[in-house]
Design an enzyme around this catalytic site. Structure first.
Site, PDB file in Angstrom:
ATOM      1  N   CYS A 185       9.692  -0.772  -6.346  1.00 45.12           N
ATOM      2  CA  CYS A 185       8.418  -0.695  -5.725  1.00 45.12           C
ATOM      3  C   CYS A 185       8.193   0.653  -5.046  1.00 45.12           C
ATOM      4  O   CYS A 185       9.250   1.475  -4.570  1.00 45.12           O
ATOM      5  CB  CYS A 185       8.524  -1.670  -4.555  1.00 45.12           C
ATOM      6  SG  CYS A 185       6.651  -1.875  -4.116  1.00 45.12           S
TER       7      CYS A 185
ATOM      8  N   HIS B 135       0.089  -4.523  -2.824  1.00 46.50           N
ATOM      9  CA  HIS B 135       0.005  -3.394  -3.584  1.00 46.50           C
ATOM     10  C   HIS B 135      -1.496  -3.022  -3.924  1.00 46.50           C
ATOM     11  O   HIS B 135      -2.530  -4.087  -3.649  1.00 46.50           O
ATOM     12  CB  HIS B 135       0.557  -4.001  -5.023  1.00 46.50           C
ATOM     13  CG  HIS B 135       1.878  -4.489  -5.047  1.00 46.50           C
ATOM     14  ND1 HIS B 135       2.468  -5.043  -6.233  1.00 46.50           N
ATOM     15  CD2 HIS B 135       2.948  -3.909  -4.214  1.00 46.50           C
ATOM     16  CE1 HIS B 135       3.753  -4.928  -6.019  1.00 46.50           C
ATOM     17  NE2 HIS B 135       4.191  -4.419  -4.852  1.00 46.50           N
ATOM     18  N   PHE B 136      -1.653  -1.893  -3.984  1.00 43.41           N
ATOM     19  CA  PHE B 136      -3.092  -1.466  -4.189  1.00 43.41           C
ATOM     20  C   PHE B 136      -3.569  -0.329  -4.865  1.00 43.41           C
ATOM     21  O   PHE B 136      -2.474   0.454  -5.189  1.00 43.41           O
ATOM     22  CB  PHE B 136      -3.676  -0.997  -2.575  1.00 43.41           C
ATOM     23  CG  PHE B 136      -2.793   0.012  -2.040  1.00 43.41           C
ATOM     24  CD1 PHE B 136      -3.342   1.317  -2.205  1.00 43.41           C
ATOM     25  CD2 PHE B 136      -1.764  -0.137  -1.110  1.00 43.41           C
ATOM     26  CE1 PHE B 136      -2.624   2.569  -1.688  1.00 43.41           C
ATOM     27  CE2 PHE B 136      -0.972   1.001  -0.609  1.00 43.41           C
ATOM     28  CZ  PHE B 136      -1.494   2.332  -0.825  1.00 43.41           C
ATOM     29  N   ILE B 137      -4.755   0.058  -5.308  1.00 41.63           N
ATOM     30  CA  ILE B 137      -5.085   1.294  -5.786  1.00 41.63           C
ATOM     31  C   ILE B 137      -6.412   1.884  -4.885  1.00 41.63           C
ATOM     32  O   ILE B 137      -7.072   1.049  -4.426  1.00 41.63           O
ATOM     33  CB  ILE B 137      -5.908   1.086  -7.210  1.00 41.63           C
ATOM     34  CG1 ILE B 137      -4.723   0.141  -8.082  1.00 41.63           C
ATOM     35  CG2 ILE B 137      -6.399   2.202  -8.130  1.00 41.63           C
ATOM     36  CD1 ILE B 137      -5.539  -0.594  -9.552  1.00 41.63           C
ATOM     37  N   GLU B 138      -6.183   3.076  -4.651  1.00 37.44           N
ATOM     38  CA  GLU B 138      -7.227   3.957  -3.892  1.00 37.44           C
ATOM     39  C   GLU B 138      -7.891   5.092  -4.446  1.00 37.44           C
ATOM     40  O   GLU B 138      -6.837   6.046  -5.063  1.00 37.44           O
ATOM     41  CB  GLU B 138      -6.716   4.058  -2.591  1.00 37.44           C
ATOM     42  CG  GLU B 138      -6.330   2.726  -1.719  1.00 37.44           C
ATOM     43  CD  GLU B 138      -5.949   2.919  -0.285  1.00 37.44           C
ATOM     44  OE1 GLU B 138      -6.133   2.106   0.469  1.00 37.44           O
ATOM     45  OE2 GLU B 138      -5.363   4.305   0.035  1.00 37.44           O
TER      46      GLU B 138
ATOM     47  N   HIS C   4       0.203   1.641  -5.535  1.00 40.93           N
ATOM     48  CA  HIS C   4       1.392   1.285  -4.968  1.00 40.93           C
ATOM     49  C   HIS C   4       1.574  -0.134  -5.769  1.00 40.93           C
ATOM     50  O   HIS C   4       0.858  -1.011  -6.035  1.00 40.93           O
ATOM     51  CB  HIS C   4       0.952   0.796  -3.403  1.00 40.93           C
ATOM     52  CG  HIS C   4       2.088  -0.013  -2.835  1.00 40.93           C
ATOM     53  ND1 HIS C   4       1.871  -0.843  -1.777  1.00 40.93           N
ATOM     54  CD2 HIS C   4       3.436   0.054  -3.100  1.00 40.93           C
ATOM     55  CE1 HIS C   4       3.198  -1.199  -1.357  1.00 40.93           C
ATOM     56  NE2 HIS C   4       4.037  -0.978  -2.249  1.00 40.93           N
TER      57      HIS C   4
ATOM     58  N   SER D 262      -3.618   8.022   5.056  1.00 38.08           N
ATOM     59  CA  SER D 262      -2.024   7.980   4.115  1.00 38.08           C
ATOM     60  C   SER D 262      -1.880   9.224   4.157  1.00 38.08           C
ATOM     61  O   SER D 262      -2.743  10.210   4.494  1.00 38.08           O
ATOM     62  CB  SER D 262      -2.249   7.437   2.873  1.00 38.08           C
ATOM     63  OG  SER D 262      -2.658   6.228   2.871  1.00 38.08           O
TER      64      SER D 262
ATOM     65  N   HIS E 231       8.100   4.280   4.705  1.00 38.37           N
ATOM     66  CA  HIS E 231       7.236   4.091   3.325  1.00 38.37           C
ATOM     67  C   HIS E 231       5.882   3.729   3.735  1.00 38.37           C
ATOM     68  O   HIS E 231       5.156   3.335   2.748  1.00 38.37           O
ATOM     69  CB  HIS E 231       8.186   3.012   2.538  1.00 38.37           C
ATOM     70  CG  HIS E 231       8.012   1.588   2.849  1.00 38.37           C
ATOM     71  ND1 HIS E 231       8.071   1.202   4.148  1.00 38.37           N
ATOM     72  CD2 HIS E 231       7.596   0.447   2.108  1.00 38.37           C
ATOM     73  CE1 HIS E 231       7.687  -0.088   4.226  1.00 38.37           C
ATOM     74  NE2 HIS E 231       7.464  -0.713   2.779  1.00 38.37           N
ATOM     75  N   GLY E 232       5.442   3.575   4.858  1.00 41.35           N
ATOM     76  CA  GLY E 232       4.057   3.112   5.398  1.00 41.35           C
ATOM     77  C   GLY E 232       4.119   2.940   6.758  1.00 41.35           C
ATOM     78  O   GLY E 232       4.849   3.605   7.572  1.00 41.35           O
TER      79      GLY E 232
END
Length: 393
Positions: A78, A156-159, A173, A305, A322-323
């Site tokens: 991941c 999990h995401f798309i941005e 992610h 981010s 990692h975040g």
């Protein structure tokens, strides 16, 4: 000193960049890992550290001659991918909703998979090795092919993001999907069985391990590397679709060259050299941050981010967070926050605003600014991003 040494009695120390006292459960989990005989030098905890399974999420564990599959986790490989595009913010005006809808149509999320499989996926060289993977996943090749290029669920995401100079960035992610999960589960099960047979007194059954030189270790290591490659390529496939959609809306379909591209794991293990010795490094919710390594540290779906460059800090095993790290569990977030809170906390972001993503509300995460302040000795910030479109898995 930028990190603190936990006041616990263990064979190796635990160094923490979290800058706060860990709760009793977190301390116990750190103590369990640091008590294992094959753990090397010390355990490093990143600023976003929180409870996981067996080992803390946000921990870096170097081991000699052994590896713990549950410490790597079930979402093998991941990680994050981001590209800086040549576009600027004004190009996005009036197009955000359509971009989101096109992305949701092109990239499956949750349990969904691709209806059509593109040539790039079929040509991936990893399929040649599929028959050599754990026997328990032989029947999953078709599913793994269809899931290549899909996001998955959870966090999990798309941005689509903008940096402080209004440049457009694309970020996502994701990991190794069901195939990585099944490989991990099979090996974790084997490790636990071996521990029982050996009457191994582990502080936690999830810390069952394989010993280097055994067939079980070799099989796990082979499958682990395969799943990590799958995860990285999965992000490549999604990013290629993502880029095409954005180019369609912002450049009439004309192809552009990314100004910077970063693709990094944050749930994985590798052979590395630290303090002059060959070790296996497991980063469970941590990014490699050697000098000149680029990394991605996302906040929540309503926060900033960061694109970062590593400083090669030896004490952290050249790692960073990692975040932001969860502040509360998913169930607690659903009980504490309302839909109105979600709408308010994601103001200005084109995203789903319904109870299905309430557990991902920004308030459920640690403040990303504090997390970044705690690791100033681990990374330097290259770009600060804020999302304008967010698609959750």
């Amino acid at each position: 000193m930028p990190y603190e040494k936990l006041e616990i009695s263990t064979p190796v120390p635990v160094l923490s960049w979290a800058n706060h006292a860990l709760g009793s459960d977190e301390t116990k989990m750190a103590k369990n890992v640091a008590s294992l005989p094959f753990v090397f030098k010390h355990v490093a905890l990143m600023p976003d550290v929180h409870l996981g399974k067996g080992a803390l999420v946000g921990s870096v564990v170097a081991t000699k001659e052994a590896i713990m599959p549950a410490a790597v986790g079930v979402d093998i490989g991941c990680g994050m991918m981001a590209i800086k595009t040549p576009f600027t913010a004004e190009k996005l005006e009036g197009k955000l909703k359509q971009i989101r809808l096109d992305l949701e149509a092109a990239i499956p999320v949750g349990f969904n998979e691709n209806k059509d499989v593109e040539k790039a996926v079929l040509n991936w060289q990893g399929w040649r090795d599929f028959k050599e993977l754990h026997s328990g996943v032989k029947h999953l090749e078709s599913k793994a092919i269809k899931q290549m290029g899909s996001l998955g669920g959870g966090n999990h995401f798309i941005e689509v993001c903008l940096d402080t100079e209004n440049a457009v960035w694309l970020m996502l992610h994701s990991g190794s999907r069901n195939i990585g999960n099944m490989l991990a589960q099979n090996h974790i099960g084997t490790a636990k069985e071996l521990a029982k047979l050996a009457s191994d007194r582990l502080p936690d059954p999830d810390l069952a391990y394989f010993v280097a030189g055994t067939s079980e270790f070799a099989t796990y290591w082979h499958d682990l590397q395969w799943a990590q490659d799958y995860a990285r390529f999965n992000r490549d496939v999604m990013m290629a679709r993502f880029k095409r959609i954005v180019e369609k809306h912002l450049a009439g379909g004309k192809q552009t060259k990314p100004l910077l591209s970063v693709n990094c794991h944050h749930n994985y293990a590798e052979k590395e050299v630290h303090f002059g010795e060959d070790v296996y490094v497991t980063r469970k919710g941590a990014v490699r941050a050697r000098e000149e390594d680029y990394g991605i540290i996302p906040g929540s779906m309503g926060a900033k981010s960061f694109i970062v460059k590593g400083k090669g800090n030896a004490e952290s095993y050249c790692s960073c967070s990692h975040g932001a790290g969860r502040l509360m569990s998913r169930n607690k977030a659903k009980n504490v926050y309302t839909l109105d809170d979600l709408i308010q906390q994601t103001n200005g972001v084109e995203c789903r605003k319904d109870e299905g993503v309430l557990d991902e509300i920004p308030g459920a995460y640690k403040p990303i600014e504090q997390v970044m302040a705690n690791q100033a000795d681990l990374v330097e910030v290259v770009a600060t991003l804020k999302q304008v479109v967010c698609i959750k898995g």
